[in-house]
Design a protein around this motif. Structure first.
Motif, PDB file in Angstrom:
ATOM      1  N   VAL A 121      -1.445 -13.278   2.417  1.00 16.80           N
ATOM      2  CA  VAL A 121      -2.470 -12.701   3.287  1.00 16.80           C
ATOM      3  C   VAL A 121      -3.471 -11.931   2.435  1.00 16.80           C
ATOM      4  CG1 VAL A 121      -0.948 -12.504   5.294  1.00 16.80           C
ATOM      5  CG2 VAL A 121      -1.135 -10.591   3.703  1.00 16.80           C
ATOM      6  N   ALA A 122      -4.716 -11.863   2.894  1.00 16.01           N
ATOM      7  CA  ALA A 122      -5.727 -11.056   2.223  1.00 16.01           C
ATOM      8  C   ALA A 122      -5.562  -9.607   2.645  1.00 16.01           C
ATOM      9  CB  ALA A 122      -7.120 -11.562   2.587  1.00 16.01           C
ATOM     10  N   PRO A 123      -5.958  -8.643   1.811  1.00 14.64           N
ATOM     11  CA  PRO A 123      -5.778  -7.226   2.177  1.00 14.64           C
ATOM     12  C   PRO A 123      -6.505  -6.847   3.463  1.00 14.64           C
ATOM     13  CG  PRO A 123      -7.170  -7.463   0.221  1.00 14.64           C
ATOM     14  CD  PRO A 123      -6.558  -8.790   0.471  1.00 14.64           C
ATOM     15  N   GLU A 124      -7.653  -7.484   3.733  1.00 10.12           N
ATOM     16  CA  GLU A 124      -8.404  -7.189   4.960  1.00 10.12           C
ATOM     17  C   GLU A 124      -7.600  -7.536   6.209  1.00 10.12           C
ATOM     18  OE1 GLU A 124     -11.180  -7.669   1.591  1.00 10.12           O
ATOM     19  OE2 GLU A 124      -9.539  -8.896   2.374  1.00 10.12           O
ATOM     20  N   ARG A 125      -6.704  -8.509   6.089  1.00 15.90           N
ATOM     21  CA  ARG A 125      -5.893  -8.953   7.225  1.00 15.90           C
ATOM     22  C   ARG A 125      -4.994  -7.837   7.743  1.00 15.90           C
ATOM     23  NH1 ARG A 125      -6.647 -12.819  10.573  1.00 15.90           N
ATOM     24  NH2 ARG A 125      -7.792 -13.630   8.776  1.00 15.90           N
ATOM     25  N   LEU A 126      -4.606  -6.908   6.868  1.00 11.40           N
ATOM     26  CA  LEU A 126      -3.662  -5.856   7.235  1.00 11.40           C
ATOM     27  C   LEU A 126      -4.241  -4.870   8.244  1.00 11.40           C
ATOM     28  CD1 LEU A 126      -2.086  -5.046   3.742  1.00 11.40           C
ATOM     29  CD2 LEU A 126      -1.537  -6.891   5.337  1.00 11.40           C
ATOM     30  N   ALA A 127      -5.577  -4.885   8.403  1.00 12.02           N
ATOM     31  CA  ALA A 127      -6.218  -3.988   9.374  1.00 12.02           C
ATOM     32  C   ALA A 127      -6.454  -4.667  10.723  1.00 12.02           C
ATOM     33  CB  ALA A 127      -7.550  -3.481   8.806  1.00 12.02           C
ATOM     34  N   ASP A 128      -6.109  -5.941  10.843  1.00  6.18           N
ATOM     35  CA  ASP A 128      -6.309  -6.706  12.074  1.00  6.18           C
ATOM     36  C   ASP A 128      -5.213  -6.346  13.087  1.00  6.18           C
ATOM     37  OD1 ASP A 128      -6.546  -8.562  14.077  1.00  6.18           O
ATOM     38  OD2 ASP A 128      -6.466 -10.320  12.786  1.00  6.18           O
ATOM     39  N   GLY A 164      -6.030   0.391   2.092  1.00  7.62           N
ATOM     40  CA  GLY A 164      -5.346   0.401   3.374  1.00  7.62           C
ATOM     41  C   GLY A 164      -3.935  -0.143   3.326  1.00  7.62           C
ATOM     42  N   ILE A 165      -3.500  -0.648   2.179  1.00  8.51           N
ATOM     43  CA  ILE A 165      -2.173  -1.270   2.083  1.00  8.51           C
ATOM     44  C   ILE A 165      -1.064  -0.250   2.320  1.00  8.51           C
ATOM     45  CG2 ILE A 165      -0.561  -2.492   0.577  1.00  8.51           C
ATOM     46  CD1 ILE A 165      -2.960  -3.801  -0.788  1.00  8.51           C
ATOM     47  N   GLY A 166      -1.187   0.924   1.683  1.00  5.07           N
ATOM     48  CA  GLY A 166      -0.160   1.950   1.835  1.00  5.07           C
ATOM     49  C   GLY A 166       0.010   2.373   3.287  1.00  5.07           C
ATOM     50  N   GLU A 167      -1.107   2.529   3.985  1.00  2.07           N
ATOM     51  CA  GLU A 167      -1.063   2.919   5.401  1.00  2.07           C
ATOM     52  C   GLU A 167      -0.388   1.835   6.242  1.00  2.07           C
ATOM     53  OE1 GLU A 167      -4.249   4.001   8.986  1.00  2.07           O
ATOM     54  OE2 GLU A 167      -4.885   4.058   6.890  1.00  2.07           O
ATOM     55  N   PHE A 168      -0.684   0.574   5.936  1.00  4.34           N
ATOM     56  CA  PHE A 168      -0.066  -0.543   6.660  1.00  4.34           C
ATOM     57  C   PHE A 168       1.453  -0.531   6.475  1.00  4.34           C
ATOM     58  CE2 PHE A 168       1.719  -4.838   6.269  1.00  4.34           C
ATOM     59  CZ  PHE A 168       1.463  -5.354   7.541  1.00  4.34           C
ATOM     60  N   ILE A 169       1.887  -0.321   5.246  1.00  5.81           N
ATOM     61  CA  ILE A 169       3.327  -0.306   4.951  1.00  5.81           C
ATOM     62  C   ILE A 169       4.018   0.830   5.713  1.00  5.81           C
ATOM     63  CG2 ILE A 169       5.037   0.071   3.127  1.00  5.81           C
ATOM     64  CD1 ILE A 169       3.067  -1.337   1.206  1.00  5.81           C
ATOM     65  N   ASP A 170       3.378   2.007   5.708  1.00  7.92           N
ATOM     66  CA  ASP A 170       3.972   3.167   6.370  1.00  7.92           C
ATOM     67  C   ASP A 170       4.101   2.972   7.874  1.00  7.92           C
ATOM     68  OD1 ASP A 170       4.214   4.468   3.962  1.00  7.92           O
ATOM     69  OD2 ASP A 170       2.340   5.590   4.174  1.00  7.92           O
ATOM     70  N   ALA A 171       3.231   2.129   8.465  1.00  4.83           N
ATOM     71  CA  ALA A 171       3.227   1.932   9.916  1.00  4.83           C
ATOM     72  C   ALA A 171       4.269   0.917  10.384  1.00  4.83           C
ATOM     73  CB  ALA A 171       1.835   1.501  10.380  1.00  4.83           C
ATOM     74  N   LEU A 172       4.900   0.193   9.461  1.00  3.93           N
ATOM     75  CA  LEU A 172       5.894  -0.805   9.863  1.00  3.93           C
ATOM     76  C   LEU A 172       7.159  -0.122  10.403  1.00  3.93           C
ATOM     77  CD1 LEU A 172       5.573  -3.321   6.873  1.00  3.93           C
ATOM     78  CD2 LEU A 172       4.803  -3.694   9.227  1.00  3.93           C
ATOM     79  N   PRO A 173       7.825  -0.751  11.370  1.00  2.00           N
ATOM     80  CA  PRO A 173       9.044  -0.144  11.941  1.00  2.00           C
ATOM     81  C   PRO A 173      10.111   0.131  10.892  1.00  2.00           C
ATOM     82  CG  PRO A 173       8.310  -2.008  13.256  1.00  2.00           C
ATOM     83  CD  PRO A 173       7.475  -2.008  12.025  1.00  2.00           C
ATOM     84  N   LYS A 174      10.228  -0.778   9.920  1.00  2.00           N
ATOM     85  CA  LYS A 174      11.195  -0.599   8.840  1.00  2.00           C
ATOM     86  C   LYS A 174      10.464  -0.838   7.527  1.00  2.00           C
ATOM     87  CE  LYS A 174      15.543  -2.345   6.939  1.00  2.00           C
ATOM     88  NZ  LYS A 174      16.593  -3.399   7.042  1.00  2.00           N
TER      89      LYS A 174
END
Length: 632
Positions: A121-128, A164-174
């Motif tokens: 996935v592209a990094p921009e995808r993580l904000a979708d 935004g990658i770090g924020e995406f990781i932190d938001a995952l349930p696990k």
């Protein structure tokens, strides 16, 4: 994870490595990173281009249950990367803007159903929001961040979306395991990667930077001679694939046009071309339909083409980091390859111009912009030092990256005596005295004119003809004096400032030039030979290119005539199979694997499977045809 389960996971990893990629063992650094991931640790891997970074997340992606996400900025290459995985028997997929919304929905549904092992996935995808919802439902044991240096504004390829990658990781349930990988990262950039991606006490591996299969060469040539040199090399290596890097779009067009006019099948790539033309050029190059790619540095990051036999730089890049990454795209399969850097004084001016232009980033404060400029000027000084050094080029690179792993260097044009070392200690002392006298108020052209004793109008306008150092070096040309200035600046004795007309002042090591032990040498290239026309003339004019007769494929060098003939037959078979399957030829087998087949001459499937680079899946797909050709 217990010791037994950890060892069991590594056994599974080694089995997957052999089954899917045909290798009996991991390369240096790979095993440490794979073991860290499989034991549940975050990791940071800094491994030079061609060292096999992708294996460090692909093998865990196969072994771990669930879906491994690979964050990559290379949207245009994801299709090729996934095709290579599928060809190796790995269940790969990608999700990016080249797919329609309906296709994206299908990929995500299949992923949730357990269809895939790995998804790019592209990094921009993580904000979708749609993707965030998908990721919250998926079983994601590992997130791998490729080209991780893009997260740092101090890196050479900063991409804001990486923040935004770090924020995406932190938001995952696990929280999954996180693996960050890059080819070039200074200590500052490595610190940024750990901090901004939120890595938890990562296992860090920085492998040696030495690439023994790469031959390094530097040649100082006028601009027109550069073109002739590139044409001569291409004509003498018609069987080999290569990249020619240029610093500007204008130079890309000029070099590409010159190659085509000489009868070389070349394509071009730069940001001024349409998306379709860039895509077509990239595909033609990757599929071996066009052997040469002429491009700006917009091309190349993530290119997995393993059979690039040479990389020529038409211009000097702005940093050794950029140069080593770009040059390192040659010889990814471990076969002998060439890295040739052509440069002249105008390249340095172009780099200084870019430094002033490229940091007008509104997101930075004026103070931060100046820090970036200062950092880039230091990088440029190091790059200039590489071009001017009289020592081993390989040793110079390894020292720059702090790598002491190579006891012996060599395999470079300096070690082979492509120049004469000229002692310019007396001239260097004169330059230092002149710069001190002028108090850093003038650029290198004026300094050179003063020392040479020029009677130009500007010398008299500034009253510099009355300087104590005026006319000190009447027998040295202004061009030579300016080169000595650049050498002194690259080693810290002088400092060249910023702006359109950079001034020359004393550097941090200026006092060292006054001690009796100080000495300085510069390269004196062989006498220039008048340019001749045509392929044979070009070859004769540049003896370093080789004989007039076009050479066989570089990967076939060292093979006896019969093995070399077989190599070409296997290469033709590989191209036919790749064309039918619409995959790049190197995905079928690398040049190194073809070479190994020629040397081993396997007679049956068991012997074919023993060839390095041949796995079970490759045997099933291609073994029959290749064995038939070998046994013929």
């Amino acid at each position: 994870m217990t010791e037994e389960s950890s060892e069991g996971a590594m056994d599974a990893a080694r089995a997957a490595l052999k089954k899917h990629f045909g290798y009996d063992g991991f390369r240096p650094g790979q095993e440490t990173l794979v073991e860290a991931v499989l034991s549940g640790r975050d990791c940071l891997g800094v491994m030079p281009t061609g060292a096999g970074k992708s294996i460090c997340y692909q093998i865990p992606g196969v072994v771990l249950p669930g879906l491994t996400l690979v964050v990559s900025p290379l949207v245009s290459l994801m299709g090729d990367q996934v095709r290579a995985l599928l060809d190796a028997g790995v269940r790969g997929s990608y999700l990016n803007s080249t797919l329609t919304p309906g296709q994206q929905g299908t990929v995500m549904r299949r992923a949730l159903a357990g269809t895939y092992d790995i998804m790019y996935v592209a990094p921009e995808r993580l904000a979708d929001p749609r993707f965030i919802e998908f990721a919250s439902q998926a079983n994601i044991p590992l997130i791998a961040i490729d080209e991780a240096h893009c997260v740092s504004q101090w890196g050479q390829d900063f991409r804001p979306a990486y923040l935004g990658i770090g924020e995406f990781i932190d938001a995952l349930p696990k929280r999954p395991i996180v693996a960050a990988l890059t080819a070039t990262a200074t200590e500052k950039v490595r610190e940024d990667i750990v901090s901004l991606l939120g890595l938890h006490e990562p296992a860090t591996v920085v492998t040696g930077f030495d690439r023994p299969n790469l031959h390094f060469a530097v040649e100082q040539l006028p601009s027109k001679r550069k073109l002739a040199r590139i044409v001569a090399y291409a004509l003498n290596h018609p069987q080999d694939s290569g990249i020619v890097y240029c610093s500007t779009r204008k130079d890309v067009e000029k070099v590409h046009e010159t190659l085509v006019e000489a009868g070389v099948k070349a394509v071009r790539y730069h940001a001024g071309l349409s998306v379709q033309e860039r895509t077509d050029s990239q595909q033609a190059f990757v599929l071996d339909d066009a052997p040469i790619m002429v491009a700006t540095n917009a091309f190349g990051m993530g290119i997995d083409k393993s059979n690039v036999r040479y990389v020529i730089h038409h211009n000097m890049p702005g940093s050794l980091e950029a140069y080593y990454q770009e040059a390192g795209r040659a010889g990814r399969d471990g076969e002998s390859s060439e890295c040739l850097l052509l440069w002249n004084d105008s390249d340095i001016g172009t780099c200084r111009f870019f430094i002033e232009q490229e940091v007008e980033n509104e997101a930075l404060t004026p103070e931060e912009r100046e820090l970036v400029r200062a950092s880039q000027r230091r990088l440029l000084a190091a790059m200039t030092g590489y071009c001017l050094t009289t020592r081993c080029l390989r040793g110079h690179i390894l020292d720059y990256f702090g790598d002491e792993s190579a006891a012996e260097c060599g395999n470079c044009s300096n070690c082979e005596g492509s120049y004469q070392a000229l002692d310019v200690t007396l001239q260097a002392r004169a330059v230092m005295r002149c710069v001190q006298e002028l108090r850093g108020r003038f650029g290198k052209s004026v300094v050179a004119d003063v020392l040479h004793g020029s009677r130009s109008q500007r010398i008299f306008e500034f009253g510099l003809e009355s300087s104590r150092t005026y006319g000190t070096l009447p027998d040295d040309s202004a061009a030579r004096i300016k080169e000595i200035i650049e050498i002194l600046a690259s080693e810290g004795y002088l400092q060249i400032g910023e702006g359109r007309y950079p001034l020359v002042g004393l550097g941090v090591r200026a006092r060292e030039a006054a001690v009796p032990e100080f000495s300085l040498a510069m390269k004196r290239p062989p006498e220039r030979i008048t340019r001749l026309k045509g392929a044979e003339g070009a070859s004769a004019a540049f003896g370093a290119v080789g004989s007039d007769a076009p050479k066989k494929a570089k990967a076939a060098e060292g093979l006896d005539p019969m093995d070399a003939e077989l190599f070409e037959r296997l290469r033709a078979l590989r191209k036919r199979i790749a064309t039918e399957a619409t995959v790049p030829p190197y995905v079928v087998f690398s040049d190194a694997a073809l070479r190994a087949m020629c040397l081993a001459r396997p007679k049956d499937e068991a012997q074919f499977l023993d060839v390095q680079g041949v796995g079970q899946k490759k045997l099933e797909r291609y073994g029959e045809e290749f064995l038939r050709e070998i046994n013929a």
